[in-house]
Design an enzyme around this catalytic site. Sequence first.
Site, mmCIF file in Angstrom:
data_model
loop_
_atom_site.group_PDB
_atom_site.id
_atom_site.type_symbol
_atom_site.label_atom_id
_atom_site.label_comp_id
_atom_site.label_asym_id
_atom_site.label_seq_id
_atom_site.Cartn_x
_atom_site.Cartn_y
_atom_site.Cartn_z
ATOM 1 N N SER A 60 0.828 -1.215 0.000
ATOM 2 C CA SER A 60 0.000 0.000 0.000
ATOM 3 C C SER A 60 0.856 1.257 0.000
ATOM 4 O O SER A 60 2.005 1.252 0.446
ATOM 5 C CB SER A 60 -0.907 0.014 1.231
ATOM 6 O OG SER A 60 -1.665 -1.163 1.288
HETATM 7 N N1 SAH Z 1 -1.202 -4.324 3.611
HETATM 8 C C1 SAH Z 1 -0.456 -4.878 2.524
HETATM 9 C C2 SAH Z 1 -1.146 -4.595 1.232
HETATM 10 C C3 SAH Z 1 -1.691 -5.787 0.724
HETATM 11 S S1 SAH Z 1 -2.599 -5.719 -0.803
HETATM 12 C C4 SAH Z 1 0.948 -4.330 2.493
HETATM 13 O O1 SAH Z 1 1.239 -3.378 3.211
HETATM 14 O O2 SAH Z 1 1.773 -4.873 1.755
HETATM 15 C C5 SAH Z 1 -3.964 -6.692 -0.277
HETATM 16 C C6 SAH Z 1 -3.642 -8.112 0.120
HETATM 17 O O3 SAH Z 1 -4.874 -8.704 0.506
HETATM 18 C C7 SAH Z 1 -3.084 -8.952 -1.007
HETATM 19 O O4 SAH Z 1 -1.870 -9.533 -0.616
HETATM 20 C C8 SAH Z 1 -4.162 -9.998 -1.244
HETATM 21 O O5 SAH Z 1 -3.657 -11.262 -1.619
HETATM 22 C C9 SAH Z 1 -4.832 -10.047 0.108
HETATM 23 N N2 SAH Z 1 -6.204 -10.581 0.103
HETATM 24 C C10 SAH Z 1 -7.211 -10.317 -0.752
HETATM 25 N N3 SAH Z 1 -8.311 -11.018 -0.409
HETATM 26 C C11 SAH Z 1 -7.985 -11.728 0.701
HETATM 27 C C12 SAH Z 1 -8.687 -12.645 1.522
HETATM 28 N N4 SAH Z 1 -9.958 -12.981 1.305
HETATM 29 N N5 SAH Z 1 -8.038 -13.192 2.567
HETATM 30 C C13 SAH Z 1 -6.743 -12.894 2.832
HETATM 31 N N6 SAH Z 1 -6.028 -12.036 2.089
HETATM 32 C C14 SAH Z 1 -6.636 -11.450 1.031
#
Ligand code: SAH
EC number: 2.1.1.77
Length: 219
Positions: A60
């Site tokens: 993010s």
């Molecule tokens: N907070 C993270 C950003 C992640 S992007 C950072 O700082 O790097 C969003 C993440 O949510 C992705 O890795 C994606 O795989 C995950 N995601 C999406 N749907 C999900 C679900 N149902 N359960 C667990 N993770 C999920």
Amino acid sequence: MNVPSRKIRLIMELRQNGVSATPVLAAIERVPRDVFVSAPFSDQAYENTALPIGCGQTISQPLVVGLMTQALDLNDRHKVLEIGTGSGYQTAVLARLCRRVYTIERHGPLLREAEARLTALGLHRTVVTREGDGGRGWPEQAPFERILVTAAALDIPKVLVAQLAIGGVMVLPVGKESGAQEVVRVRRTAEDALVTESLFPVRFVPLVDGLPPRDAPGA
Ligand code: SAH
């Protein structure tokens, strides 16, 4: 420009754009974002921008991490559930501000990389990880004083609300992948009462149901 100068510039940018809570700024300052981005992007680690992390996902934007963390109003007694570990960067920022973070990621390769980074930073005692569908929450550990979802849901997930403590706060992006999304703060004021407020527009990858069919190694 060297890393400390880039970091100072980033912190100033976050302050100018609404991140005013000193503990949040201090936590962001203490977490080395360069550890959470892959080599081709390391020179952009302290830019205020989202970057690819593999599996079609992104780390993010720091401003969004700052504003969402601030909106949670954390303290060191809080048990926090995070959905969407991704790179683990947001997890590390949370871990600096609360008692324990339970974090769930559906992509195994991303989770294993995040775990290695969190361990290298000495945060493995504060963070508990799980590979799975975060849409189901973590019922064995509920209730949580705080829940942070870092992928966009179409609606406020009822399953997660049920795992929020009374008086607890959940912060999440709501909206379609291609349409307008906003960060929403949900307070569970009583067993059956929620107070919701929209905080700011945002753009997140979607919260996806279930697990990926099969993660390619190193994807
Ligand atoms: N907070 C993270 C950003 C992640 S992007 C950072 O700082 O790097 C969003 C993440 O949510 C992705 O890795 C994606 O795989 C995950 N995601 C999406 N749907 C999900 C679900 N149902 N359960 C667990 N993770 C999920």
